[in-house]
Design an enzyme around this catalytic site. Structure first.
Site, PDB file in Angstrom:
ATOM      1  NE  ARG A  49      -4.078   1.927   2.322  1.00 50.84           N
ATOM      2  CZ  ARG A  49      -4.293   2.894   3.203  1.00 50.84           C
ATOM      3  NH1 ARG A  49      -3.453   3.075   4.223  1.00 50.84           N
ATOM      4  NH2 ARG A  49      -5.339   3.686   3.094  1.00 50.84           N
ATOM      5  CB  VAL A  75      -6.127   5.507  -0.918  1.00 48.57           C
ATOM      6  CG1 VAL A  75      -5.220   5.838   0.263  1.00 48.57           C
ATOM      7  CG2 VAL A  75      -6.226   3.989  -1.093  1.00 48.57           C
ATOM      8  CB  SER A  76     -11.035   3.230   0.931  1.00 49.45           C
ATOM      9  OG  SER A  76     -11.958   3.832   0.059  1.00 49.45           O
ATOM     10  CD  GLN A  77     -11.594   2.625   7.665  1.00 52.97           C
ATOM     11  OE1 GLN A  77     -12.481   3.457   7.772  1.00 52.97           O
ATOM     12  NE2 GLN A  77     -11.166   1.905   8.674  1.00 52.97           N
ATOM     13  CG  PHE A 218     -16.696   5.836  -0.524  1.00 55.73           C
ATOM     14  CD1 PHE A 218     -15.648   5.267  -1.203  1.00 55.73           C
ATOM     15  CD2 PHE A 218     -17.292   5.132   0.513  1.00 55.73           C
ATOM     16  CE1 PHE A 218     -15.180   4.002  -0.868  1.00 55.73           C
ATOM     17  CE2 PHE A 218     -16.843   3.854   0.841  1.00 55.73           C
ATOM     18  CZ  PHE A 218     -15.784   3.296   0.157  1.00 55.73           C
TER      19      PHE A 218
END
Length: 224
Positions: A49, A75-77, A218
């Site tokens: 990541r 960027v999402s968790q 989001f």
């Protein structure tokens, strides 16, 4: 202080996955299960990541938190990435459409698990960066194009699964049309200011079944 090496980073990825497992267990009542698919967890342990975020935030890449990637996007968790992938359940023989490539982290996770990933990104700088990064890491089963995600990618439809990493008030009709019978869409659906992670299954007759799971946050779907 010397920089972290691959061994250090692998340890941090393992710790990240342990945190994902704790988060899943805590949310088990809402999710209907206490653990995520081991295939998904293994891919989260493998994909680096820290390479999919800007250098300034790379030291935080393995904390369970969203990170800024530019253009007011994140960027999402990791927990949300793992959960959405688990809910989508991509299989090695399946073709997946992804809406919202970003810098390609979710794309890489999907590429580890699916046969082919077609990804649409509206921001050209993201798409070119993600494409170069994924190719450099050896992901040959991901293709990215710049465009309006609400239109899907009709040239490669129909898709077994569709993952949407941006929120919309309703599912774009093009995406429903491009989903195979027996297929599934996972996406955040917005109702006013509230968004819920949502699963939509299409049965063999083309009928849709919708399930809302947990509240999420989001970026909104951008269209042209």
């Amino acid at each position: 202080m010397k920089p972290m090496n691959e061994k250090h980073l692998a340890v941090l990825r393992r710790h990240m996955v342990e945190m994902i497992a704790i988060h899943a267990d805590l949310a088990s009542e809402e999710l209907g299960k206490a653990t995520l698919d081991e295939r998904v967890m293994a891919s989260m342990r493998r994909v680096p990541r820290h390479l999919f975020v800007p250098a300034a935030v790379a030291p935080y890449a393995y904390q369970d938190m969203p990170l800024p990637i530019g253009f007011d996007k994140t960027v999402s968790q990791p927990f949300i990435v793992a959960l959405m992938t688990d809910l989508l359940a991509p299989q090695p023989h399946e073709t997946v459409l992804e809406i919202g490539t970003g810098l390609g982290y979710q794309s890489a996770i999907l590429a580890e698990l699916a046969g082919q990933v077609w990804s649409v990104e509206i921001i050209e700088e993201f798409a070119s960066h993600a494409e170069a990064l994924l190719q450099g890491l050896g992901f040959s089963n991901v293709a990215i194009r710049v465009g309006d995600g609400s239109r899907g990618w009709p040239e490669h439809a129909p898709f077994d699964k569709i993952l949407v990493s941006v929120a919309a008030e309703r599912v774009p009709p093009a995406l429903l049309n491009q989903l195979k019978p027996g297929g599934r869409i996972v996406l955040p659906l917005a109702s006013g200011e509230v968004q819920f992670l949502t699963i939509i299954d299409k049965d063999a007759a083309g009928q849709l079944e919708t399930r809302k799971l947990i509240p999420v946050r989001f970026s909104r779907l951008e269209t042209i």
